[in-house]
Motif scaffolding. Structure first.
Motif, PDB file in Angstrom:
ATOM      1  N   GLY A  68       0.820  -1.206   0.000  1.00 45.12           N
ATOM      2  CA  GLY A  68       0.000   0.000   0.000  1.00 45.12           C
ATOM      3  C   GLY A  68       0.852   1.254   0.000  1.00 45.12           C
ATOM      4  N   ALA A  69       1.926   1.246   0.797  1.00 45.33           N
ATOM      5  CA  ALA A  69       2.836   2.399   0.831  1.00 45.33           C
ATOM      6  C   ALA A  69       3.534   2.555  -0.515  1.00 45.33           C
ATOM      7  N   VAL A  70       3.946   1.436  -1.124  1.00 45.54           N
ATOM      8  CA  VAL A  70       4.577   1.489  -2.447  1.00 45.54           C
ATOM      9  C   VAL A  70       3.609   2.135  -3.433  1.00 45.54           C
ATOM     10  N   SER A  71       2.357   1.719  -3.391  1.00 45.41           N
ATOM     11  CA  SER A  71       1.337   2.272  -4.287  1.00 45.41           C
ATOM     12  C   SER A  71       1.193   3.779  -4.112  1.00 45.41           C
ATOM     13  N   GLN A  72       1.184   4.228  -2.863  1.00 45.94           N
ATOM     14  CA  GLN A  72       1.065   5.673  -2.597  1.00 45.94           C
ATOM     15  C   GLN A  72       2.271   6.429  -3.140  1.00 45.94           C
ATOM     16  N   TYR A  73       3.471   5.900  -2.913  1.00 45.49           N
ATOM     17  CA  TYR A  73       4.674   6.551  -3.443  1.00 45.49           C
ATOM     18  C   TYR A  73       4.636   6.597  -4.964  1.00 45.49           C
ATOM     19  N   LEU A  74       4.241   5.485  -5.582  1.00 45.77           N
ATOM     20  CA  LEU A  74       4.200   5.446  -7.039  1.00 45.77           C
ATOM     21  C   LEU A  74       3.203   6.457  -7.592  1.00 45.77           C
ATOM     22  N   LYS A  75       2.080   6.600  -6.924  1.00 48.75           N
ATOM     23  CA  LYS A  75       1.072   7.577  -7.370  1.00 48.75           C
ATOM     24  C   LYS A  75       1.642   8.996  -7.307  1.00 48.75           C
ATOM     25  N   LYS A  76       2.315   9.335  -6.190  1.00 51.15           N
ATOM     26  CA  LYS A  76       2.942  10.656  -6.050  1.00 51.15           C
ATOM     27  C   LYS A  76       3.991  10.872  -7.141  1.00 51.15           C
TER      28      LYS A  76
END
Length: 166
Positions: A68-76
């Motif tokens: 989930g954290a990876v997904s958030q970073y990738l979105k940013k």
């Protein structure tokens, strides 16, 4: 000083270092001209690297953060123009990630920055021989294992792990 007191002293040093590192991670820096970013974002970029990634789980494992954290970073990072996600199948959860030209440029800038910082650090630690530094590496690796064991113990209240070390 006895063994227990020395280990306690080391733990205090580690805790203080952790607080300092956390402050650094929490403070945005200008790693790319005109872009304030957190170090974790830049580490995501460096882990993706020139060849991109097909597996988000691998990135999660390497960075020791949740998917989930990876997904958030990738979105940013995608919104800032550093990465691009490519849908690989009908399953919207499956995608590969690659760096844009801007992301590749940041990767090069950060690699150069890291090398400069390591070069600056070397004279600071000149008082230690290579053998002593190797010993510190061994200690740090063992300390990391200790931390992992503590986390397992915290999750399993029936574990007798702590009893072996008291």
């Amino acid at each position: 000083m006895n063994r227990k007191d020395l280990l306690q002293k080391i733990l205090v040093f580690k805790r203080n270092l952790s607080f300092t590192y956390y402050k650094f991670l929490s403070t945005p820096h200008e790693y790319y001209p005109g872009e304030k970013m957190h170090m974790r974002e830049v580490h995501v970029i460096t882990e993706i690297g020139e060849n991109g990634l097909d597996n988000i789980s691998e990135l999660s494992d390497r960075l020791k953060i949740t998917k989930g954290a990876v997904s958030q970073y990738l979105k940013k990072l995608e919104n800032k123009g550093f990465v691009e996600r490519v849908q690989e199948s009908d399953d919207k959860r499956q995608y590969s990630v690659k760096l844009t030209e801007k992301g590749k440029e940041l990767d090069k800038i950060h690699t150069k920055y890291d090398n400069e910082q390591y070069a600056k650090a070397c004279p600071f630690f000149n008082e230690f021989t290579e053998e002593e530094l190797e010993l510190i590496c061994r200690f740090e690796a063992r300390f990391a294992e200790f931390g992992e064991e503590m986390l397992k113990y915290e999750k399993d209240e029936n574990s007798d792990w702590g009893k072996n070390y008291i």
